[in-house]
Design an enzyme around this catalytic site. Sequence first.
Site, short mmCIF file in Angstrom:
data_model
loop_
_atom_site.label_atom_id
_atom_site.label_comp_id
_atom_site.label_asym_id
_atom_site.label_seq_id
_atom_site.Cartn_x
_atom_site.Cartn_y
_atom_site.Cartn_z
N GLY A 44 4.61 -2.76 9.96
CA GLY A 44 4.17 -3.74 10.26
C GLY A 44 4.35 -5.40 10.46
N GLU B 168 7.97 -8.85 5.41
CA GLU B 168 7.08 -8.37 5.34
C GLU B 168 6.04 -9.12 6.41
OE1 GLU B 168 4.76 -6.40 4.26
OE2 GLU B 168 4.92 -5.90 2.39
N ASP B 169 5.02 -8.18 6.62
CA ASP B 169 4.37 -8.32 7.46
C ASP B 169 2.90 -9.51 6.59
OD1 ASP B 169 2.73 -6.61 6.78
OD2 ASP B 169 1.97 -5.05 8.04
N ASP C 73 -1.10 -9.39 0.44
CA ASP C 73 -3.12 -8.98 0.94
C ASP C 73 -3.40 -8.94 -0.82
OD1 ASP C 73 -5.31 -8.85 1.07
OD2 ASP C 73 -5.20 -6.48 1.12
N LYS D 187 -3.15 -14.30 2.48
CA LYS D 187 -3.99 -14.01 2.00
C LYS D 187 -4.06 -13.81 0.96
CE LYS D 187 -5.87 -10.23 4.72
NZ LYS D 187 -7.25 -9.23 5.09
N PHE E 28 -9.41 -9.46 8.40
CA PHE E 28 -8.86 -8.31 8.69
C PHE E 28 -8.48 -9.02 9.65
CE2 PHE E 28 -7.26 -4.25 9.91
CZ PHE E 28 -6.64 -3.86 9.06
N VAL E 29 -6.89 -8.75 10.23
CA VAL E 29 -6.20 -9.47 10.79
C VAL E 29 -5.37 -7.98 11.63
CG1 VAL E 29 -5.97 -12.05 10.68
CG2 VAL E 29 -3.73 -9.86 10.20
N ASP F 26 -1.89 -3.46 12.72
CA ASP F 26 -2.54 -2.41 13.00
C ASP F 26 -4.34 -2.08 12.24
OD1 ASP F 26 -1.70 -1.29 10.83
OD2 ASP F 26 -2.86 0.71 11.71
N ARG G 292 -0.83 -2.96 17.69
CA ARG G 292 0.19 -3.58 16.90
C ARG G 292 1.02 -4.38 17.84
NH1 ARG G 292 1.93 -1.64 11.60
NH2 ARG G 292 1.13 0.42 11.64
P1 5GP Z 1 -1.22 -5.31 -0.24
O1 5GP Z 1 -0.08 -4.36 -0.86
O2 5GP Z 1 -0.59 -7.32 -0.45
O3 5GP Z 1 -2.34 -5.44 -0.70
O4 5GP Z 1 -1.08 -4.41 1.45
C1 5GP Z 1 -0.37 -5.44 2.22
C2 5GP Z 1 -0.66 -4.64 3.27
O5 5GP Z 1 -1.26 -4.34 3.52
C3 5GP Z 1 0.51 -5.55 4.85
O6 5GP Z 1 1.56 -4.46 3.98
C4 5GP Z 1 -0.39 -4.68 5.67
O7 5GP Z 1 -0.03 -3.58 5.59
C5 5GP Z 1 -1.79 -3.82 4.75
N1 5GP Z 1 -2.61 -5.38 5.11
C6 5GP Z 1 -3.00 -6.16 4.42
N2 5GP Z 1 -3.95 -6.90 4.62
C7 5GP Z 1 -3.83 -6.64 6.25
C8 5GP Z 1 -4.43 -7.54 7.05
O8 5GP Z 1 -5.53 -7.73 7.56
N3 5GP Z 1 -4.52 -6.57 8.78
C9 5GP Z 1 -4.00 -5.05 8.50
N4 5GP Z 1 -3.57 -4.97 10.17
N5 5GP Z 1 -3.05 -5.24 7.60
C10 5GP Z 1 -3.61 -5.14 6.32
#
Ligand code: 5GP
Length: 174
Positions: free
Chosen positions: A44, A99-100, A103, A131, A152-153, A159, A165
Amino acid sequence: MEEPLSLRVLIPREEIAARVAAMGRQISADYAGKELLLVVVLRGAAVFAADLCRHLTTQTVLDFISVSSYGSATSTSGVVRFLKDLEESVEGRHVLIVEDIVDTGLTLNYLLENLRTRKPASLVSCTLLDKPSRRRVDIQPDYLGFTIDDLFVVGYGLDFDQYYRNLPDICVQR
Ligand code: 5GP
């Protein structure tokens, strides 16, 4: 091929470009005279990192890491598995995780803990999107592009089922 999603632009490419340039200037100023090791989290963050690194004026090395969380695809379990580890050694280096999106924060938290055991000189994180409403661990990225609502983006590296992507804007489903 899957039926395409109906999408609308949430953050247009011009706004992304301006914010990424500003982040690059900030990071360059903060690391002036130091060598930076960018740890790009695949897949990402690849697009974001490609743009960000071209705004860095400090000596920079790029490396890539790929992780996947165990458990269901929709709820992050917090248990992270390395699909691809770094090629560079982290010891004694100034490390910036790219990081992208943050969440729940579980992935970034795991990466910070894991890389800290490898004795970097310094270790911070940079994310394009945040987020905070979804957070399950108390963690704040050091550099942040945009805070968004619980949506969800896709696009600009992010992706849905590996698609989208390549979109130049950050989009959400209509
Ligand atoms: P976390 O461990 O913080 O919950 O998750 C991070 C990962 O979840 C991100 O690197 C991404 O791959 C995925 N993710 C979380 N939210 C989104 C979203 O809104 N869109 C997409 N495409 N991926 C997300």
